[in-house]
Enzyme design. Sequence first.
Site, mmCIF file in Angstrom:
data_model
loop_
_atom_site.group_PDB
_atom_site.id
_atom_site.type_symbol
_atom_site.label_atom_id
_atom_site.label_comp_id
_atom_site.label_asym_id
_atom_site.label_seq_id
_atom_site.Cartn_x
_atom_site.Cartn_y
_atom_site.Cartn_z
ATOM 1 N NE ARG A 128 -1.899 -0.840 3.624
ATOM 2 C CZ ARG A 128 -2.234 -0.163 4.720
ATOM 3 N NH1 ARG A 128 -3.415 0.415 4.800
ATOM 4 N NH2 ARG A 128 -1.401 -0.059 5.719
ATOM 5 C CB SER A 192 6.692 -6.019 7.772
ATOM 6 O OG SER A 192 6.041 -4.793 7.911
ATOM 7 C CG ASP A 246 4.694 -5.575 10.494
ATOM 8 O OD1 ASP A 246 5.739 -5.843 11.116
ATOM 9 O OD2 ASP A 246 3.978 -6.455 9.969
HETATM 10 P P1 ADP Z 1 -0.300 -8.790 6.987
HETATM 11 O O1 ADP Z 1 0.159 -9.555 8.164
HETATM 12 O O2 ADP Z 1 -0.001 -9.491 5.750
HETATM 13 O O3 ADP Z 1 0.047 -7.360 7.029
HETATM 14 P P2 ADP Z 1 -2.959 -9.261 7.782
HETATM 15 O O4 ADP Z 1 -2.762 -8.870 9.171
HETATM 16 O O5 ADP Z 1 -4.198 -8.824 7.109
HETATM 17 O O6 ADP Z 1 -1.836 -8.771 6.873
HETATM 18 O O7 ADP Z 1 -2.853 -10.840 7.739
HETATM 19 C C1 ADP Z 1 -3.116 -11.532 6.575
HETATM 20 C C2 ADP Z 1 -3.055 -12.993 6.900
HETATM 21 O O8 ADP Z 1 -4.089 -13.344 7.785
HETATM 22 C C3 ADP Z 1 -3.245 -13.855 5.688
HETATM 23 O O9 ADP Z 1 -1.992 -14.234 5.215
HETATM 24 C C4 ADP Z 1 -3.996 -15.043 6.201
HETATM 25 O O10 ADP Z 1 -3.068 -16.044 6.528
HETATM 26 C C5 ADP Z 1 -4.611 -14.605 7.482
HETATM 27 N N1 ADP Z 1 -6.073 -14.469 7.379
HETATM 28 C C6 ADP Z 1 -6.807 -13.893 6.407
HETATM 29 N N2 ADP Z 1 -8.112 -13.955 6.686
HETATM 30 C C7 ADP Z 1 -8.207 -14.582 7.880
HETATM 31 C C8 ADP Z 1 -9.294 -14.944 8.728
HETATM 32 N N3 ADP Z 1 -10.555 -14.698 8.387
HETATM 33 N N4 ADP Z 1 -8.987 -15.567 9.871
HETATM 34 C C9 ADP Z 1 -7.719 -15.834 10.226
HETATM 35 N N5 ADP Z 1 -6.677 -15.527 9.475
HETATM 36 C C10 ADP Z 1 -6.909 -14.904 8.322
HETATM 37 MG MG MG Z 2 0.123 -5.866 8.256
#
Ligand code: ADP
Ligand code: MG
Length: 506
Positions: A128, A192, A246
């Site tokens: 982003r 991150s 992050d």
């Molecule tokens: P990031 O850590 O990539 O910045 P997020 O915090 O949104 O982003 O985490 C994304 C991760 O969360 C995905 O890789 C997936 O493994 C997991 N995820 C996505 N949707 C769900 C959900 N409904 N419940 C649990 N884990 C999820």
């Molecule tokens: Mg994140």
Amino acid sequence: MELCIKHTLSKYAKRLHKVVRRLVPNCDVRFLLSESGSGKGAAMVTAVAYRLASQRKQIDEILASFKLSKENLREVKTKMRAELEYGLKKETQPNATVKMLPTYVCGTPDGTEKGKFLSLDLGGTNFRVLLVKIRSGRRKSVRMYNKIFAIPLEIMQGTGEELFDHIVQCIADFLEYMGIKGARLPLGFTFSFPCRQASIDKGTLVGWTKGFKATDCEGEDVVDMLREAIKRRNEFDLDIVAVVNDTVGTMMTCGYEDPNCEIGLIAGTGSNVCYMEDMKNIEVVEGNEGKMCINTEWGGFGDNGCIDNIRTKYDKEVDEGSLNPGKQRYEKMTSGMYLGEIVRQILIDLTKHGLLFRGQISETLRTRGIFETKFLSQIESDRLALLQVRRILQQLGLDSTCDDSIIVKEVCGAVSRRAAQLCGAGLAAVVEKKRENRGVEHLKITVGVDGTLYKLHPHFSRILREMVKELAPQCDVTFMLSEDGSGKGAALITAVAKRLHSIGEN
Ligand code: ADP
Ligand code: MG
């Protein structure tokens, strides 16, 4: 004669009921008596009951390897605590698996920050670019505008130059879109991945994690790579002020609202924690005054084999099939990128043993990554009837019976529960360290948290909090959800750095 047979059968049936109840206490097994079955029928019932009981036993044995005892969890906490220390000490730091990286973030926001900032967020599911407007004083507020860009797999795993050219292309699109191409805004780069920093705007990539594998980046300064890509494009200029993890962004975002927030936790694609450490304990950085935020990079906990006693053969399979075998062992047991994959490995094994899906391993089940962690959240939701679980499995191309759905739900529960407990045990070590640093009997502290696993899984956050309470009873821990730590946090860190820099100049 007839009486005699009936008598024998009923005695037999009673014994049978008793055996089955003892072997499978959690199952309500009903017996239907066939009128014409006689001795043969009873033998069949016995055979079926024994098969059910033995299947149940096999399933229980597999799931038992995911059940951690109190002792196991206390040991995880103790070992994590020791690894935190190794990472801080000059002598042990080079070989430490929990790298304890200094971030050069030495203070949390004080509310006087203001201005317009750009943030980049790389290292999660999405890339982003954000414009963040911070106002101070009585009308203190943060407004954000952002655009999400995809990073295609061939770029994530292509060359470093391609990756950074792509990032700069996205920034150009965003500046155009917002109509701010001429402004040379200060930028905070949320990156991150583990970075060794020598100042707030220098970060050498230690190693890729979470599915990234672009070449020629490890050992290089990511800020230099970004600056060079901006130069190559020769279209606009930016003032890159800070490279941010992050976890640190998350801690700073929550710190903006709650000065007690001195820990940041991520439970999303990856798993990581940062916290404010006393400078005097950070041997690898000069100076003894004040505090500095340490990015623990605790995902690498266990890479020296210290938690191999609780890793299962499924964890090992997931590790071997990953982009970074042998690395990030704790992360691979606790984070969103891997939990679904652990479940898939167990389902394959259960199917091989004829305990699931009628013993048929489908093409779908063989496909890596097919079982996403979001399915764990759906399947484990208490609101979902078994029929709906079955529908999810069927949508996944897994032709399941109702019994299969029950077993899959149990498997998901075992994997996510262990993840939350392990994460809680690690966090207990961090809060206990904070308590001892302060030299107090009781510590009140806030943890800023981000990550979809924590936010959306129906049980993960509760189990994690319970674990911390149990293993760190002298700490009163408040969990605060962070709203976009990577975007807002990077801007806040940039603003604080600018403020401190201008103080330094005057
Ligand atoms: P990031 O850590 O990539 O910045 P997020 O915090 O949104 O982003 O985490 C994304 C991760 O969360 C995905 O890789 C997936 O493994 C997991 N995820 C996505 N949707 C769900 C959900 N409904 N419940 C649990 N884990 C999820
Ligand atoms: Mg994140």
